[in-house]
Design an enzyme around this catalytic site. Sequence first.
Site, PDB file in Angstrom:
ATOM      1  N   ASP A 154       0.803  -1.226   0.000  1.00  0.00           N
ATOM      2  CA  ASP A 154       0.000   0.000   0.000  1.00  0.00           C
ATOM      3  C   ASP A 154       0.832   1.270   0.000  1.00  0.00           C
ATOM      4  O   ASP A 154       1.967   1.304   0.476  1.00  0.00           O
ATOM      5  CB  ASP A 154      -0.970   0.020   1.184  1.00  0.00           C
ATOM      6  CG  ASP A 154      -0.286  -0.208   2.531  1.00  0.00           C
ATOM      7  OD1 ASP A 154       0.741  -0.907   2.579  1.00  0.00           O
ATOM      8  OD2 ASP A 154      -0.793   0.308   3.544  1.00  0.00           O
ATOM      9  N   GLU A 166      -0.628  -2.232   5.149  1.00  0.00           N
ATOM     10  CA  GLU A 166       0.299  -2.167   6.285  1.00  0.00           C
ATOM     11  C   GLU A 166       0.165  -0.844   7.024  1.00  0.00           C
ATOM     12  O   GLU A 166       0.340  -0.780   8.239  1.00  0.00           O
ATOM     13  CB  GLU A 166       1.746  -2.349   5.804  1.00  0.00           C
ATOM     14  CG  GLU A 166       2.771  -2.513   6.929  1.00  0.00           C
ATOM     15  CD  GLU A 166       3.186  -1.215   7.599  1.00  0.00           C
ATOM     16  OE1 GLU A 166       3.453  -1.218   8.821  1.00  0.00           O
ATOM     17  OE2 GLU A 166       3.234  -0.177   6.903  1.00  0.00           O
TER      18      GLU A 166
END
Length: 434
Positions: free
Chosen positions: A105, A171
């Site tokens: 991400d 994350e």
Amino acid sequence: MMKIRLCSLLLLTLTAGAIAQVNPKLQARLEQQARQLEPTVITWRRHLHQYPELSNREVKTAAYVAEHLRKLGLDVQTGIAHTGVVALLRTGKPGPVIALRADMDALPVTERNNLPFASKEKAIFNDQETGVMHACGHDSHVAILMAVAEILSKNKSDLKGTIKFVFQPAEEGPPAGEEGGADLMVREGVLDNPKVDVIFGLHIQGIRKLGQIAYKPAGMMAASDWFTIKVKGKQSHGAAPWLGIDPIVVSAQIISGIQTIVSRQTQLTKEAVVISVGMIHAGVRQNIIPETAEMSGTIRTFDPAMQQEIHEKLKRTATLIAESAGATAEITIDRKTPVTFNDPVLTEKVVASLVKAAGEENVARIPADTGAEDFAYYQQKVPGFFFFVGACPPDTDPAKAPSHHTPDFMMDERGMLTGLKAMLNVTVDYMYMK
């Protein structure tokens, strides 16, 4: 200095003794293939950097990764924890199940770099339009693990056991009201079928010397808790504060008071502790003392017992300070991320693998880092090892390099080769450990 170096060499000798001899020809071939693949790794990283996606929205990123893994002939699963991708390399020979993780991400940050592949992507985050940027290096993590998968697949006949490649979303934390990240990956069974024996992960650091690898046994990165304190007083005119109970003044006293938890109530020689207030909101007009004030912040700890003590002391301090002024305080604490805990035995075994990748002079044991990393959720279930890889441009002072999570974040792409070699070494060496 000589004594320290001798101790270091002795440790490496003992550590290397835990590893059976990997075929020198295989070792040389892995090194050569990593160097040959470096330009492709850079190409992958630049594509991912140009087209970043926020947490739980990594749809195109996941498709890009899955297509590559399928071309390698791996058993690929998608849609895990929303957009996660997991692939299996089965060697057909008895051996450990080794998981390797990369996070996918990006962040709600508008890029300020003048790179030809700079992100121009936009998204809605917290109901506001924002730029999207890989401002923490996750693009490089994905590219590195794609390369690890390709090189290990080419050398399947020389490997044993099973390698599980884990490409994880979110994350940085899922959007409000959603679940995601490593916690959800674990709950959806990423460490099962087949059951994982050990997991490895890395993080590129643009603020660390290029080519350096850094690690720490036990608590390497902090547990991250978020807290909110709501103070309720009594509203009054700003010209007559004695007619009310000022929640802003009480909040200021609480902010000062909770710092004494760190400075006067915590054994800092045992482990570090940080308590920071990051937000405070109160009032709507200059001459009105409001009824309520609210503050929020973070707690960082490395020891579970100390973590619980800090929680209790925070609640007690805020409650009693508020009561002393005739106000009340409501405290909530949300445990966000556990301690990133490197299994000490595993850490001792794999240091020699890091040295093979970067050279003894470039492998450093570091103090604990008060940042947080949700890789910790995997480590709660199986032994795990997490390490940093330096990627600060040589012409930049690491102390002055742009921080992660900022619009100016920059990394030297040559650091990815070090990360690639390190992941290959720890994986293959672990297969042959006695």
